[in-house]
Design a protein around this motif. Structure first.
Motif, PDB file in Angstrom:
ATOM      1  N   ARG A  12       0.801  -1.236  -0.063  1.00 39.84           N
ATOM      2  CA  ARG A  12      -0.081   0.014   0.116  1.00 39.84           C
ATOM      3  C   ARG A  12       0.736   1.288  -0.007  1.00 39.84           C
ATOM      4  N   THR A  13       1.102   1.716  -1.103  1.00 41.26           N
ATOM      5  CA  THR A  13       2.349   2.711  -1.356  1.00 41.26           C
ATOM      6  C   THR A  13       1.599   4.256  -1.322  1.00 41.26           C
ATOM      7  N   TRP A  14       0.449   4.353  -0.873  1.00 39.39           N
ATOM      8  CA  TRP A  14      -0.361   5.499  -0.433  1.00 39.39           C
ATOM      9  C   TRP A  14      -0.456   5.729   0.918  1.00 39.39           C
ATOM     10  N   GLY A  15      -0.664   6.846   1.285  1.00 39.78           N
ATOM     11  CA  GLY A  15      -0.970   7.157   2.537  1.00 39.78           C
ATOM     12  C   GLY A  15      -1.421   8.632   2.889  1.00 39.78           C
ATOM     13  N   THR A  16      -1.240   9.363   4.090  1.00 38.28           N
ATOM     14  CA  THR A  16      -1.760  10.568   4.341  1.00 38.28           C
ATOM     15  C   THR A  16      -0.797  11.547   3.914  1.00 38.28           C
ATOM     16  N   VAL A  17      -1.063  12.438   3.117  1.00 40.51           N
ATOM     17  CA  VAL A  17      -0.001  13.586   2.395  1.00 40.51           C
ATOM     18  C   VAL A  17      -0.799  15.012   2.935  1.00 40.51           C
ATOM     19  N   ILE A  18       0.247  15.765   3.550  1.00 43.95           N
ATOM     20  CA  ILE A  18      -0.351  17.029   3.998  1.00 43.95           C
ATOM     21  C   ILE A  18       0.399  18.122   3.240  1.00 43.95           C
ATOM     22  N   ALA A  19      -0.331  18.902   2.401  1.00 46.23           N
ATOM     23  CA  ALA A  19       0.451  19.768   1.496  1.00 46.23           C
ATOM     24  C   ALA A  19      -0.086  21.165   1.633  1.00 46.23           C
ATOM     25  N   ALA A  20       0.788  22.178   1.441  1.00 47.25           N
ATOM     26  CA  ALA A  20       0.651  23.522   1.538  1.00 47.25           C
ATOM     27  C   ALA A  20       1.025  24.427   0.302  1.00 47.25           C
ATOM     28  N   ARG A  21       0.352  25.331   0.452  1.00 49.20           N
ATOM     29  CA  ARG A  21       0.669  26.736  -0.763  1.00 49.20           C
ATOM     30  C   ARG A  21       0.184  27.948  -0.405  1.00 49.20           C
ATOM     31  N   ASN A  22       0.489  28.934  -1.273  1.00 49.64           N
ATOM     32  CA  ASN A  22       0.007  30.361  -0.922  1.00 49.64           C
ATOM     33  C   ASN A  22       0.883  30.690   0.078  1.00 49.64           C
ATOM     34  N   GLY A  23       2.291  30.361   0.316  1.00 44.67           N
ATOM     35  CA  GLY A  23       2.988  30.903   1.310  1.00 44.67           C
ATOM     36  C   GLY A  23       3.002  30.432   2.563  1.00 44.67           C
ATOM     37  N   VAL A  24       2.118  29.409   2.931  1.00 46.61           N
ATOM     38  CA  VAL A  24       1.784  28.873   4.120  1.00 46.61           C
ATOM     39  C   VAL A  24       2.808  27.649   4.335  1.00 46.61           C
ATOM     40  N   GLU A  25       3.567  27.715   5.554  1.00 45.87           N
ATOM     41  CA  GLU A  25       4.615  26.815   5.643  1.00 45.87           C
ATOM     42  C   GLU A  25       3.994  25.682   6.704  1.00 45.87           C
ATOM     43  N   ILE A  26       4.529  24.389   6.310  1.00 44.84           N
ATOM     44  CA  ILE A  26       4.285  23.139   7.105  1.00 44.84           C
ATOM     45  C   ILE A  26       5.601  22.742   7.498  1.00 44.84           C
ATOM     46  N   VAL A  27       5.771  22.170   8.614  1.00 46.84           N
ATOM     47  CA  VAL A  27       6.883  21.506   9.413  1.00 46.84           C
ATOM     48  C   VAL A  27       6.303  20.183  10.050  1.00 46.84           C
ATOM     49  N   ASP A  28       7.083  19.076   9.381  1.00 46.41           N
ATOM     50  CA  ASP A  28       6.821  18.001   9.658  1.00 46.41           C
ATOM     51  C   ASP A  28       7.123  17.644  11.338  1.00 46.41           C
ATOM     52  N   ILE A  29       6.113  17.193  11.842  1.00 47.39           N
ATOM     53  CA  ILE A  29       6.137  16.709  13.392  1.00 47.39           C
ATOM     54  C   ILE A  29       5.600  15.270  13.609  1.00 47.39           C
ATOM     55  N   THR A  30       5.477  14.560  12.480  1.00 47.21           N
ATOM     56  CA  THR A  30       4.857  13.335  12.599  1.00 47.21           C
ATOM     57  C   THR A  30       5.395  12.463  13.569  1.00 47.21           C
ATOM     58  N   ASN A  31       6.683  12.499  13.780  1.00 47.40           N
ATOM     59  CA  ASN A  31       7.233  11.469  14.939  1.00 47.40           C
ATOM     60  C   ASN A  31       7.435  12.102  16.170  1.00 47.40           C
ATOM     61  N   GLY A  32       6.893  13.343  16.352  1.00 44.60           N
ATOM     62  CA  GLY A  32       6.889  13.919  17.846  1.00 44.60           C
ATOM     63  C   GLY A  32       7.963  15.146  17.713  1.00 44.60           C
ATOM     64  N   VAL A  33       7.966  15.567  18.863  1.00 45.63           N
ATOM     65  CA  VAL A  33       8.998  16.997  19.112  1.00 45.63           C
ATOM     66  C   VAL A  33       9.438  16.562  20.506  1.00 45.63           C
ATOM     67  N   ASP A  34      10.930  16.794  20.586  1.00 43.84           N
ATOM     68  CA  ASP A  34      11.755  16.593  21.708  1.00 43.84           C
ATOM     69  C   ASP A  34      11.715  17.786  22.617  1.00 43.84           C
ATOM     70  N   GLY A  35      11.719  17.440  23.863  1.00 40.77           N
ATOM     71  CA  GLY A  35      12.012  18.768  24.964  1.00 40.77           C
ATOM     72  C   GLY A  35      10.635  19.421  25.616  1.00 40.77           C
ATOM     73  N   ASP A  36      10.885  20.586  26.138  1.00 40.29           N
ATOM     74  CA  ASP A  36       9.507  20.995  26.836  1.00 40.29           C
ATOM     75  C   ASP A  36       8.495  21.403  25.746  1.00 40.29           C
ATOM     76  N   GLY A  37       7.319  21.089  26.148  1.00 41.91           N
ATOM     77  CA  GLY A  37       6.282  21.215  25.176  1.00 41.91           C
ATOM     78  C   GLY A  37       6.131  20.414  24.059  1.00 41.91           C
ATOM     79  N   GLY A  38       7.099  19.563  23.897  1.00 44.28           N
ATOM     80  CA  GLY A  38       6.893  18.369  22.733  1.00 44.28           C
ATOM     81  C   GLY A  38       6.028  17.586  23.108  1.00 44.28           C
TER      82      GLY A  38
END
Ligand SMILES: [Zn+2]
Length: 267
Positions: free
Chosen positions: A66-92
């Protein structure tokens, strides 16, 4: 104030017949006119992320078959940062993934400022043993459990959970409604009742669900509301419009067996 339009749409790359990916991504830009898309059963075109978009996805999909999955995509100058696998540290937050590829998570930045965190999810239609069951009744509660640390982290106040849950309204996990807002149900009294809504949760009241999935296999041409957008209660004040389904995207079944759900924010 700046507007941002986000949408979830299953683009049916798991089962034939499949529309060409470029055509589906163009539809998301030109017709849905989204700033951020959650594509479930999604893929990036073979020659890469289409011009004008950036995207977060797991290249291998769900698995070898199953080579498909959930893709999140952005445009119009909106920035996306991949945090799929969590974020370290305080507030993570920490997270595990029972079905890698079905869940993608991003921070969404407008003019450098984080405004949303989006978890795009796909309720894979399997039971605990991997057998096909045709609904997300096993996977969705598990996926939501895996998101609990994110929900309880500072990002929980700007969290959006969107995707194809593969669950009809009456089958949705009640706990989710205790912590987040189902934007479609929340605005149900603003739209016409969905005559023929399958397994409606509005129990005798006028239904305001969206027809987001067309089930050709059912005899009654069932109208399924199985794609959802949930927002943190803290976002209710910046959520300005909710629409979608076949009613707002006439001819959508030519593109996919799912119709988009669209939410507009103003920050
Ligand atoms: Zn309904």
């Amino acid at each position: 104030m700046q507007a941002m339009k986000i949408a979830t749409w299953n683009i049916k790359q798991a089962v034939a017949p499949r529309k060409p990916l470029q055509e589906l991504w163009n539809f998301a830009a030109d017709v849905i006119d989204a700033d951020v898309m959650v594509f479930t059963e999604g893929k990036v075109p073979g020659d890469g992320v289409p011009e004008g978009w950036t995207a977060v996805w797991r290249d291998e999909g769900v698995d070898d078959k199953r080579t498909w999955g959930t893709v999140i995509a952005a445009r119009n100058g909106v920035e996306i940062v991949d945090i799929t696998n969590g974020v370290d540290g305080d507030g993570g937050f920490v997270i595990s993934h029972s079905w890698p590829g079905t869940v993608s998570i991003v921070d969404v930045l407008q003019e450098g400022k984080p405004v949303l965190t989006i978890a795009g999810i796909y309720g894979i239609t399997q039971d605990a043993d991997g057998n096909q069951v045709g609904h997300g009744g096993h996977s969705v509660p598990n996926i939501l459990n895996e998101l609990v640390d994110l929900v309880n982290s500072p990002r929980g106040e700007r969290l959006v959970i969107a995707g194809d849950f593969n669950l009809l309204p009456a089958d949705m996990p009640e706990e989710l409604y205790e912590i987040m807002v189902d934007v479609v149900e929340d605005t149900a009294d603003l739209r016409e009742p969905l005559d023929g809504c399958t397994a409606c949760s509005f129990d005798g009241e006028s239904c305001g669900h969206l027809w987001t999935h067309k089930d050709d296999s059912s005899e009654d041409n069932a109208m399924h509301n199985i794609d959802y957008v949930f927002i943190a209660p803290e976002l209710a004040g910046v959520c300005v419009d909710v629409y979608g389904g076949e009613a707002d995207f006439e001819g959508i079944w030519e593109m996919s067996d799912h119709a988009p759900v669209v939410v507009e924010f103003e920050f």
